[in-house]
Design a protein around this motif. Structure first.
Motif, PDB file in Angstrom:
ATOM      1  N   LEU A   5      -7.214  -8.613   1.307  1.00 33.95           N
ATOM      2  CA  LEU A   5      -7.109  -7.205   0.922  1.00 33.95           C
ATOM      3  C   LEU A   5      -5.914  -6.542   1.597  1.00 33.95           C
ATOM      4  O   LEU A   5      -5.180  -5.769   0.986  1.00 33.95           O
ATOM      5  N   SER A   6      -5.702  -6.857   2.872  1.00 34.81           N
ATOM      6  CA  SER A   6      -4.565  -6.297   3.613  1.00 34.81           C
ATOM      7  C   SER A   6      -3.244  -6.679   2.947  1.00 34.81           C
ATOM      8  O   SER A   6      -2.347  -5.841   2.813  1.00 34.81           O
ATOM      9  N   GLN A   7      -3.124  -7.921   2.519  1.00 31.15           N
ATOM     10  CA  GLN A   7      -1.895  -8.372   1.864  1.00 31.15           C
ATOM     11  C   GLN A   7      -1.707  -7.667   0.523  1.00 31.15           C
ATOM     12  O   GLN A   7      -0.597  -7.280   0.165  1.00 31.15           O
ATOM     13  N   LYS A   8      -2.803  -7.482  -0.226  1.00 29.90           N
ATOM     14  CA  LYS A   8      -2.727  -6.769  -1.506  1.00 29.90           C
ATOM     15  C   LYS A   8      -2.276  -5.329  -1.299  1.00 29.90           C
ATOM     16  O   LYS A   8      -1.455  -4.813  -2.053  1.00 29.90           O
ATOM     17  N   LEU A   9      -2.854  -4.679  -0.282  1.00 24.56           N
ATOM     18  CA  LEU A   9      -2.483  -3.294  -0.011  1.00 24.56           C
ATOM     19  C   LEU A   9      -1.023  -3.163   0.386  1.00 24.56           C
ATOM     20  O   LEU A   9      -0.349  -2.211   0.000  1.00 24.56           O
ATOM     21  N   GLN A  10      -0.539  -4.113   1.177  1.00 22.77           N
ATOM     22  CA  GLN A  10       0.858  -4.055   1.618  1.00 22.77           C
ATOM     23  C   GLN A  10       1.809  -4.178   0.430  1.00 22.77           C
ATOM     24  O   GLN A  10       2.874  -3.581   0.427  1.00 22.77           O
ATOM     25  N   ARG A  11       1.443  -4.933  -0.574  1.00 23.88           N
ATOM     26  CA  ARG A  11       2.295  -5.106  -1.755  1.00 23.88           C
ATOM     27  C   ARG A  11       2.163  -3.945  -2.734  1.00 23.88           C
ATOM     28  O   ARG A  11       3.026  -3.736  -3.572  1.00 23.88           O
ATOM     29  N   SER A  12       1.095  -3.171  -2.632  1.00 22.67           N
ATOM     30  CA  SER A  12       0.847  -2.078  -3.575  1.00 22.67           C
ATOM     31  C   SER A  12       1.707  -0.862  -3.239  1.00 22.67           C
ATOM     32  O   SER A  12       2.334  -0.782  -2.192  1.00 22.67           O
ATOM     33  N   GLU A  13       1.687   0.110  -4.151  1.00 23.62           N
ATOM     34  CA  GLU A  13       2.392   1.370  -3.920  1.00 23.62           C
ATOM     35  C   GLU A  13       1.818   2.085  -2.694  1.00 23.62           C
ATOM     36  O   GLU A  13       2.543   2.677  -1.910  1.00 23.62           O
ATOM     37  N   PHE A  14       0.508   1.988  -2.524  1.00 23.01           N
ATOM     38  CA  PHE A  14      -0.136   2.594  -1.358  1.00 23.01           C
ATOM     39  C   PHE A  14       0.408   1.967  -0.076  1.00 23.01           C
ATOM     40  O   PHE A  14       0.676   2.676   0.894  1.00 23.01           O
ATOM     41  N   GLY A  15       0.583   0.675  -0.050  1.00 25.73           N
ATOM     42  CA  GLY A  15       1.115  -0.013   1.129  1.00 25.73           C
ATOM     43  C   GLY A  15       2.525   0.432   1.465  1.00 25.73           C
ATOM     44  O   GLY A  15       2.859   0.645   2.634  1.00 25.73           O
ATOM     45  N   HIS A  16       3.342   0.605   0.448  1.00 22.14           N
ATOM     46  CA  HIS A  16       4.713   1.072   0.679  1.00 22.14           C
ATOM     47  C   HIS A  16       4.710   2.507   1.205  1.00 22.14           C
ATOM     48  O   HIS A  16       5.481   2.855   2.090  1.00 22.14           O
ATOM     49  N   TRP A  17       3.816   3.336   0.652  1.00 16.40           N
ATOM     50  CA  TRP A  17       3.692   4.714   1.125  1.00 16.40           C
ATOM     51  C   TRP A  17       3.233   4.736   2.579  1.00 16.40           C
ATOM     52  O   TRP A  17       3.743   5.509   3.385  1.00 16.40           O
ATOM     53  N   MET A  18       2.267   3.882   2.916  1.00 17.74           N
ATOM     54  CA  MET A  18       1.747   3.833   4.286  1.00 17.74           C
ATOM     55  C   MET A  18       2.822   3.398   5.275  1.00 17.74           C
ATOM     56  O   MET A  18       2.862   3.898   6.402  1.00 17.74           O
ATOM     57  N   GLN A  19       3.700   2.495   4.889  1.00 20.05           N
ATOM     58  CA  GLN A  19       4.780   2.075   5.783  1.00 20.05           C
ATOM     59  C   GLN A  19       5.701   3.258   6.087  1.00 20.05           C
ATOM     60  O   GLN A  19       6.102   3.456   7.226  1.00 20.05           O
ATOM     61  N   ARG A  20       6.029   4.039   5.069  1.00 19.50           N
ATOM     62  CA  ARG A  20       6.876   5.224   5.294  1.00 19.50           C
ATOM     63  C   ARG A  20       6.137   6.258   6.149  1.00 19.50           C
ATOM     64  O   ARG A  20       6.709   6.862   7.042  1.00 19.50           O
TER      65      ARG A  20
END
Length: 107
Positions: A5-20
């Motif tokens: 799930l963590s890997q899926k989230l990191q690849r998703s738009e949500f994951g990119h938003w969370m990194q920013r």
């Protein structure tokens, strides 16, 4: 191999938003604790005679809680948590020391 799930989230738009957002929160973690600076300036430089008006117990608790969050941030490897709380711990301890120097043990 199944994707977590963590890997899926990191690849998703949500994951990119969370990194920013995490980068922004590092900035907040660094800047936020400096809101204590006016108190420190008053305590050490301009109004040291009002130190007895500061709560030694409160500032000690702030320092202890910030330190615990700092340790937690290191353990979970979250930069925004340990950066901000590391700075807060230092500034809160400076308040504790200033109160002790100028007012002694108070509540």
């Amino acid at each position: 191999m199944r994707e977590t799930l963590s890997q899926k989230l990191q690849r998703s738009e949500f994951g990119h938003w969370m990194q920013r957002f995490e980068g922004f929160m590092v900035f907040v973690g660094v800047v936020g604790p400096f809101a204590t600076l006016p108190q420190l300036i008053k305590l050490y430089l301009t109004h040291s005679d009002h130190a007895s008006g500061q709560s030694l117990l409160s500032w000690s608790l702030y320092a202890a809680l910030s330190f615990l969050w700092f340790i937690y941030g290191i353990l979970v490897k979250k930069l925004p948590i340990y950066v901000g709380n590391g700075i807060s711990t230092v500034l809160d301890l400076l308040m504790v020391v200033g109160i002790l120097i100028h007012a002694g043990v108070t509540f």
